[in-house]
Motif scaffolding. Structure first.
Motif, mmCIF file in Angstrom:
data_model
loop_
_atom_site.group_PDB
_atom_site.id
_atom_site.type_symbol
_atom_site.label_atom_id
_atom_site.label_comp_id
_atom_site.label_asym_id
_atom_site.label_seq_id
_atom_site.Cartn_x
_atom_site.Cartn_y
_atom_site.Cartn_z
ATOM 1 N N UNK A 288 15.714 17.415 -13.030
ATOM 2 C CA UNK A 288 15.873 15.971 -13.210
ATOM 3 C C UNK A 288 14.997 15.440 -14.330
ATOM 4 N N UNK A 289 15.487 14.493 -15.129
ATOM 5 C CA UNK A 289 14.710 13.977 -16.260
ATOM 6 C C UNK A 289 13.646 12.957 -15.853
ATOM 7 N N UNK A 290 13.753 12.403 -14.650
ATOM 8 C CA UNK A 290 12.854 11.322 -14.243
ATOM 9 C C UNK A 290 11.726 11.851 -13.348
ATOM 10 N N UNK A 291 10.533 11.252 -13.506
ATOM 11 C CA UNK A 291 9.356 11.600 -12.690
ATOM 12 C C UNK A 291 9.054 13.096 -12.713
ATOM 13 N N UNK A 292 9.303 13.706 -13.854
ATOM 14 C CA UNK A 292 9.011 15.125 -13.990
ATOM 15 C C UNK A 292 7.493 15.323 -14.046
ATOM 16 N N UNK A 293 6.960 16.315 -13.342
ATOM 17 C CA UNK A 293 5.512 16.548 -13.403
ATOM 18 C C UNK A 293 5.098 16.964 -14.814
ATOM 19 N N UNK A 294 3.843 16.687 -15.139
ATOM 20 C CA UNK A 294 3.308 17.140 -16.425
ATOM 21 C C UNK A 294 2.421 18.363 -16.257
ATOM 22 N N UNK A 295 2.077 18.698 -15.003
ATOM 23 C CA UNK A 295 1.237 19.874 -14.751
ATOM 24 C C UNK A 295 1.709 20.578 -13.496
ATOM 25 N N UNK A 296 1.822 21.907 -13.584
ATOM 26 C CA UNK A 296 2.174 22.721 -12.427
ATOM 27 C C UNK A 296 0.967 23.594 -12.083
ATOM 28 N N UNK A 297 0.459 23.438 -10.872
ATOM 29 C CA UNK A 297 -0.651 24.250 -10.379
ATOM 30 C C UNK A 297 -0.066 25.325 -9.470
ATOM 31 N N UNK A 298 -0.186 26.582 -9.877
ATOM 32 C CA UNK A 298 0.447 27.682 -9.145
ATOM 33 C C UNK A 298 -0.576 28.453 -8.329
ATOM 34 N N UNK A 299 -0.143 28.955 -7.185
ATOM 35 C CA UNK A 299 -1.029 29.718 -6.293
ATOM 36 C C UNK A 299 -1.362 31.097 -6.827
ATOM 37 N N UNK A 300 -0.635 31.563 -7.854
ATOM 38 C CA UNK A 300 -0.776 32.942 -8.292
ATOM 39 C C UNK A 300 -0.231 33.047 -9.713
ATOM 40 N N UNK A 301 -0.731 33.996 -10.480
ATOM 41 C CA UNK A 301 -0.247 34.205 -11.845
ATOM 42 C C UNK A 301 1.227 34.591 -11.873
ATOM 43 N N UNK A 302 1.689 35.306 -10.844
ATOM 44 C CA UNK A 302 3.095 35.699 -10.786
ATOM 45 C C UNK A 302 3.984 34.458 -10.709
ATOM 46 N N UNK A 303 3.594 33.504 -9.872
ATOM 47 C CA UNK A 303 4.341 32.250 -9.777
ATOM 48 C C UNK A 303 4.272 31.482 -11.087
ATOM 49 N N UNK A 304 3.105 31.499 -11.729
ATOM 50 C CA UNK A 304 2.949 30.786 -12.995
ATOM 51 C C UNK A 304 3.858 31.372 -14.074
ATOM 52 N N UNK A 305 4.010 32.692 -14.090
ATOM 53 C CA UNK A 305 4.909 33.330 -15.055
ATOM 54 C C UNK A 305 6.346 32.860 -14.830
ATOM 55 N N UNK A 306 6.739 32.743 -13.556
ATOM 56 C CA UNK A 306 8.077 32.239 -13.245
ATOM 57 C C UNK A 306 8.256 30.796 -13.660
ATOM 58 N N UNK A 307 7.215 29.994 -13.488
ATOM 59 C CA UNK A 307 7.280 28.594 -13.900
ATOM 60 C C UNK A 307 7.445 28.469 -15.404
#
Length: 332
Positions: free
Chosen positions: A232-251
């Motif tokens: 969605x184009x509205x209220x998109x987060x500007x920062x994603x805090x991931x529990x793990x580097x593997x999740x961050x790679x997917x993000x």
């Protein structure tokens, strides 16, 4: 050729067999001089002497073996924990058997027909204490790593300063002007991930937005979850805090597929500082967890428990490593 004995070592070093036993059993400090201990070790090496561990263990009622139970063998973090534990164990004449819980976070099945007889103690990483009842129950000393210090009957706990790690991440992102956050949480019910979620919610105040999306601990699952969350184009987060580097790679993969730039449009942070953190592009800002030190302290704690010494230690410090996946929040 006959196998050399402790008597042969004693003769070569010019000491008694009792002294050989003290030195090679690592119980010589305060009873034997450093020079004598060196002579004994050199004589043992020159003769190719190896203690008869089976006979000694039978005599002492100890196998000098610890079991390290981990949720998975495929995660680099747990491999590093094992490396640290095995290093300390080897220094004290112990062996470490590595065993994964078949179902991830448990319950773990008994890996031996007679675990009580085969082990001196258990070290369990990132698991619930009640998941380990099949492995010796209350009959074996248990040291818990990265686990709830208030739960179960563990003889000792070794934990990382997870709350501080989350604080370091959020301070970094807030300082860059981020106010809309998304927590990409590991879809695993364990204390270590729960404490991160609580710390994140507590750290972000009323002037910020926080949304949580859960995903299995794989790159593909994280990418799929983030593609849906960021569509969605509205209220998109500007920062994603991931529990793990593997999740961050997917993000990061999801952001690229959606045409978003990291970090210009979206900052992404991880946890662990795995080898993956510098393999992706841009390289990940992440919280470095000293996994080998966790293993070292876990084995040290078990040795203390086996000797009847109380174990107390502060949480192991963690460190935010700032790389290229995080930056200033985009201007509206």
């Amino acid at each position: 050729m006959t196998r050399p004995t402790s008597r042969d070592v004693a003769t070569a070093a010019g000491v008694s067999q009792a002294t050989v036993s003290l030195v090679l059993g690592d119980k010589w400090r305060g009873r034997v001089s450093e020079r004598t201990a060196t002579l004994v070790r050199e004589a043992a090496t020159a003769l190719g002497y190896r203690p008869n561990l089976a006979a000694r263990n039978l005599r002492l009622g100890s196998t000098r073996t610890a079991l390290l139970v981990v949720p998975a063998l495929t995660n680099e973090f747990f491999a590093r924990v094992y490396t640290g534990a095995a290093r300390v164990a080897a220094d004290h004449g112990f062996g470490v058997v590595l065993y994964p819980s078949p179902d991830g976070t448990g319950p773990a099945r008994d890996p031996f027909a007679s675990a009580r007889a085969a082990l001196d103690g258990v070290i369990a990483s990132s698991m619930a204490a009640d998941a380990l009842t099949a492995i010796g129950g209350d009959g074996l000393p248990l040291v818990m790593l990265d686990s709830d210090p208030t739960a179960g009957t563990a003889a000792a706990h070794v934990n990382l300063a997870m709350t501080d790690g989350v604080h370091q991440v959020t301070t970094h992102l807030l300082g860059h002007g981020h106010r809309r956050f998304l927590h990409l949480a590991a879809d695993i019910e364990t204390w270590t991930f729960d404490i991160r979620a609580r710390a994140l919610a507590a750290r972000l105040g009323p002037t910020t937005e926080l949304r949580t999306v859960r995903a299995a601990l794989t790159v593909d699952a994280a990418r799929t979850a983030m593609e849906a969350a960021l569509a969605g184009p509205h209220d998109r987060p500007t920062a994603i805090v991931c529990d793990d580097d593997i999740l961050a790679a997917g993000a990061c993969k999801a952001a690229r597929r959606l045409g978003l730039r990291v970090p210009e449009d979206l900052s992404v942070t991880g946890f662990d500082d795995l080898g993956l953190a510098t393999a992706v592009e841009p390289e990940l800002t992440t919280v470095r967890l000293p996994a080998e030190l966790v293993g070292e302290q876990g084995m040290t704690a078990l040795l203390a428990v086996l000797e009847g010494t109380p174990w107390t230690a502060p949480d192991i410090p963690v460190e935010l490593v700032v790389r290229d996946s995080s930056g200033p929040a985009p201007t509206p």
